[in-house]
Design a protein around this motif. Structure first.
Motif, PDB file in Angstrom:
ATOM      1  N   HIS A 196       0.789  -1.150  -0.151  1.00  0.00           N
ATOM      2  CA  HIS A 196      -0.020  -0.069   0.063  1.00  0.00           C
ATOM      3  C   HIS A 196       0.928   1.217   0.058  1.00  0.00           C
ATOM      4  CE1 HIS A 196      -3.614  -2.196   1.537  1.00  0.00           C
ATOM      5  NE2 HIS A 196      -2.494  -3.133   1.770  1.00  0.00           N
ATOM      6  N   LYS A 197       0.412   2.260  -0.514  1.00  0.00           N
ATOM      7  CA  LYS A 197       0.731   3.585  -0.617  1.00  0.00           C
ATOM      8  C   LYS A 197       0.070   4.746  -0.132  1.00  0.00           C
ATOM      9  CE  LYS A 197       3.520   7.101  -1.954  1.00  0.00           C
ATOM     10  NZ  LYS A 197       2.754   8.264  -1.797  1.00  0.00           N
TER      11      LYS A 197
ATOM     12  N   ALA B  82       7.055   1.580   5.675  1.00  0.00           N
ATOM     13  CA  ALA B  82       8.250   1.955   4.994  1.00  0.00           C
ATOM     14  C   ALA B  82       8.456   3.313   4.569  1.00  0.00           C
ATOM     15  CB  ALA B  82       8.548   0.656   3.626  1.00  0.00           C
ATOM     16  N   THR B  83       9.476   3.821   4.273  1.00  0.00           N
ATOM     17  CA  THR B  83       9.728   5.224   4.038  1.00  0.00           C
ATOM     18  C   THR B  83       9.552   5.335   2.557  1.00  0.00           C
ATOM     19  OG1 THR B  83      11.966   4.684   3.840  1.00  0.00           O
ATOM     20  CG2 THR B  83      11.097   5.889   6.010  1.00  0.00           C
ATOM     21  N   GLY B  84       8.759   6.209   2.129  1.00  0.00           N
ATOM     22  CA  GLY B  84       8.636   6.641   0.487  1.00  0.00           C
ATOM     23  C   GLY B  84       9.788   6.797  -0.211  1.00  0.00           C
TER      24      GLY B  84
ATOM     25  N   THR C 142       9.327   3.832  -5.207  1.00  0.00           N
ATOM     26  CA  THR C 142       9.711   2.720  -4.009  1.00  0.00           C
ATOM     27  C   THR C 142       8.493   1.841  -3.747  1.00  0.00           C
ATOM     28  OG1 THR C 142      10.996   4.458  -3.009  1.00  0.00           O
ATOM     29  CG2 THR C 142      10.285   2.729  -1.871  1.00  0.00           C
ATOM     30  N   PHE C 143       7.352   2.268  -3.734  1.00  0.00           N
ATOM     31  CA  PHE C 143       6.166   1.586  -3.391  1.00  0.00           C
ATOM     32  C   PHE C 143       6.080   0.414  -4.728  1.00  0.00           C
ATOM     33  CE2 PHE C 143       1.929   1.531  -5.664  1.00  0.00           C
ATOM     34  CZ  PHE C 143       1.148   0.733  -5.010  1.00  0.00           C
ATOM     35  N   SER C 144       6.294   0.761  -5.793  1.00  0.00           N
ATOM     36  CA  SER C 144       6.317  -0.201  -7.076  1.00  0.00           C
ATOM     37  C   SER C 144       7.086  -1.152  -6.775  1.00  0.00           C
ATOM     38  CB  SER C 144       6.310   0.760  -8.490  1.00  0.00           C
ATOM     39  OG  SER C 144       6.428  -0.309  -9.468  1.00  0.00           O
TER      40      SER C 144
ATOM     41  N   ILE D 224      -0.501   7.044 -11.123  1.00  0.00           N
ATOM     42  CA  ILE D 224       0.598   6.667 -10.561  1.00  0.00           C
ATOM     43  C   ILE D 224       1.776   7.341 -11.477  1.00  0.00           C
ATOM     44  CG2 ILE D 224       0.439   4.473 -11.706  1.00  0.00           C
ATOM     45  CD1 ILE D 224       1.987   2.897  -9.458  1.00  0.00           C
ATOM     46  N   HIS D 225       2.989   7.194 -10.922  1.00  0.00           N
ATOM     47  CA  HIS D 225       4.027   7.823 -11.663  1.00  0.00           C
ATOM     48  C   HIS D 225       4.358   6.487 -13.029  1.00  0.00           C
ATOM     49  CE1 HIS D 225       8.115   8.703 -12.861  1.00  0.00           C
ATOM     50  NE2 HIS D 225       8.196   9.820 -12.298  1.00  0.00           N
ATOM     51  N   PRO D 226       4.524   7.329 -14.386  1.00  0.00           N
ATOM     52  CA  PRO D 226       4.473   6.138 -15.036  1.00  0.00           C
ATOM     53  C   PRO D 226       5.603   5.199 -14.893  1.00  0.00           C
ATOM     54  CG  PRO D 226       5.162   8.465 -15.824  1.00  0.00           C
ATOM     55  CD  PRO D 226       4.620   8.361 -14.675  1.00  0.00           C
ATOM     56  N   ARG D 227       6.763   5.463 -14.515  1.00  0.00           N
ATOM     57  CA  ARG D 227       7.884   4.424 -14.087  1.00  0.00           C
ATOM     58  C   ARG D 227       7.482   3.281 -13.284  1.00  0.00           C
ATOM     59  NH1 ARG D 227      13.119   6.171 -15.741  1.00  0.00           N
ATOM     60  NH2 ARG D 227      12.771   7.407 -17.739  1.00  0.00           N
ATOM     61  N   ALA D 228       6.692   3.863 -12.196  1.00  0.00           N
ATOM     62  CA  ALA D 228       6.304   2.751 -11.143  1.00  0.00           C
ATOM     63  C   ALA D 228       5.094   1.980 -11.693  1.00  0.00           C
ATOM     64  CB  ALA D 228       5.503   3.696  -9.956  1.00  0.00           C
ATOM     65  N   ALA D 229       4.454   2.536 -12.603  1.00  0.00           N
ATOM     66  CA  ALA D 229       3.405   1.927 -13.326  1.00  0.00           C
ATOM     67  C   ALA D 229       3.806   0.877 -14.299  1.00  0.00           C
ATOM     68  CB  ALA D 229       2.348   2.803 -14.424  1.00  0.00           C
TER      69      ALA D 229
END
Length: 501
Positions: free
Chosen positions: A15-16, A210-212, A232-234, A288-293
């Motif tokens: 989760h974020k 966790a820290t972002g 980080t989340f991804s 969501i950030h495109p790199r994370a997606a």
């Protein structure tokens, strides 16, 4: 191998929680972290948290106004006073948050001690760096990115540590998964940092907070800017092979901005594709950030966008398996203020790669193109960036191509988006809706992938275009055209004159 992977059978989720939601401490605790969950229901989850709302602005700079925070003051200071005072202000505000959250509970002292250690450790480090760079052999600018990351990490370490203390006070076996690299003697890759921290965490029995921000040799902020926490989340979700990734926001992923079309008109999307998420990012409306997606998509992990304040609502699921049976428009959004950069150059006709020089300038000044049009002798980029950057681009293009004519003006960009909008006549309907609403159409684009329509309109027509397209294509309501309305008004006026006669 991460020990978290032994929880794969249990189907853990990652989760974020964003900064605005984190500020609503009671709502996050009641709706997301604990609620009615008991014993085993509390675990098999990882939470990646952002700093409490406003703290990253204080530590770096205000994202909207540009007002300098600690980082900007440090980067441009001739003395220690300005940035040092700003850092003290951050410390005081963090301790005030601690008092608000914990009251007189013993956890307040632990929270304050944590803040003081991070703040004063950072202050000492920055003062040493400042003194070192007073010698000509050392240049401060070479270290500023590291300083920026170090400062940013304080906010997320603060919120994550507080959340762990709150959960423990409620009897939850929470652990502080500190990815910030605080006082770590060795650098590590992002995957290495996550692996090292999570290797000793058993998700079936421990709730990881966790820290972002994650300190790593790649430099998250240099690559992703302030969108690093979603990366980080991804990455945690991918490395631990999560069954689902969930982002908790203070609103639903909806069919339009409720402030424009009205609260009663918008509707949660419910389900869509990663293609749609990419188009939203292009419009500045990031699910969501495109790199994370990209990481979630490649690892076949579905993403859920949930509303922090409606825990029972399923939210919107984004994955690569959504193929709607019927074509439908899901979202109407856009960029309210953009700029048109039109380059007319007769020498481009028939010359391969004629656009390359323009692209290089835009890349150098980090000006993203939202959409573009071109013909034989004209290339037009519609971009979203501050006016100062636009002027620099125009000056360089004119200097490099003295034979060209470059024109700019303010515009707005409106986009109609859906996982499947391939339906006969949709483009013509959208143009007709805009025309009936009296919207000045500057340019249009219907890409072949059939997930979005793009319309460039006069800047002042942005809200009008959003409302009209949402009513016509999402709500299914037919707008009365300006000409029809005039005809009706003329007819009414005529009838009233006849009655009067």
């Amino acid at each position: 191998m991460l020990s978290a992977q032994k929880n794969k059978d249990a189907g853990h989720s990652v989760h974020k929680i964003g900064g605005t939601s984190m500020t609503q401490v009671d709502a996050v605790m009641d709706n997301i972290l604990v609620g009615n969950r008991k014993e085993d229901e509390l675990y098999n989850r990882v939470f990646v948290v952002s700093a409490y709302g406003g703290f990253t602005d204080l530590l770096l700079e205000n994202k909207k106004t540009g007002e300098p925070g600690v980082y900007q003051l440090y980067a441009g200071s001739e003395t220690d006073w300005a940035w040092g005072d700003a850092l003290t202000k951050v410390s005081e505000k963090m301790c005030a948050i601690n008092e608000e959250i914990f009251g007189d509970a013993p956890e307040q002292k632990l929270a304050n001690a944590f803040v003081q250690e991070r703040i004063e450790g950072t202050r000492s480090c920055l003062m040493d760096l400042h003194r070192l760079c007073s010698f000509g052999h050392f240049k401060l600018e070479k270290h500023l990115l590291t300083v920026r990351e170090m400062l940013s990490a304080i906010g997320e370490a603060h919120s994550a540590h507080n959340t762990m203390l709150l959960l423990r006070a409620k009897g939850v076996n929470a652990v502080f998964a500190d990815l910030s690299g605080w006082r770590e003697p060795e650098a590590s890759t992002l995957d290495g940092r996550i692996g090292k921290v999570f290797d000793d965490i058993d998700l079936s029995k421990q709730l990881a907070i966790a820290t972002g921000y994650a300190q790593c040799s790649e430099g998250l902020m240099s690559i992703y800017g302030r969108g690093y926490s979603e990366v980080t989340f991804s990455r945690i979700a991918c490395l631990t092979q999560a069954r689902e990734a969930i982002i908790h926001k203070e609103f639903h992923l909806s069919s339009a901005d409720p402030r424009i079309v009205g609260e009663d008109a918008v509707r949660p999307i419910g389900r869509t594709s990663y293609d749609v998420a990419d188009q939203l990012s292009n419009m500045g409306m990031e699910a969501i950030h495109p790199r994370a997606a990209k990481g979630l998509r490649q690892n076949d992990i579905p993403l859920r966008i949930a509303n922090t304040f409606e825990p029972e609502h399923p939210g919107t699921v984004i994955d690569d398996h959504w193929e709607p049976e019927n074509s439908r428009v899901e979202i109407v959004t856009g960029v309210p203020t953009a700029f048109e950069i039109e380059v007319f150059n007769q020498d481009m006709v028939g010359v391969p790669g004629g656009e390359e020089a323009i692209l290089n300038v835009l890349k150098r000044y980090k000006v993203p193109t939202v959409t573009k049009n071109l013909n034989a002798n004209t290339i037009t980029h519609y971009v979203s960036a501050p006016l100062k950057q636009i002027r620099r681009c125009v000056d360089e293009i004119e200097a490099n191509q003295p034979e060209a004519t470059v024109q700019t003006r303010k515009v707005a960009i409106v986009s109609v988006i859906g996982a499947n909008i391939e339906q006969p006549g949709l483009f013509a309907r959208a143009v007709s809706i805009l025309d009936d609403a009296g919207v000045e159409l500057v340019a249009s684009h219907y890409p072949s992938r059939r997930v979005d329509l793009q319309f460039v309109v006069a800047e002042g027509d942005f809200n009008k275009a959003i409302v009209a397209l949402h009513r016509g294509l999402v709500e299914g309501k037919k707008e009365e055209s300006a000409s029809s309305k005039k005809t009706k008004d003329d007819r009414t006026e005529k009838q009233e004159k006849l009655k009067a006669a």
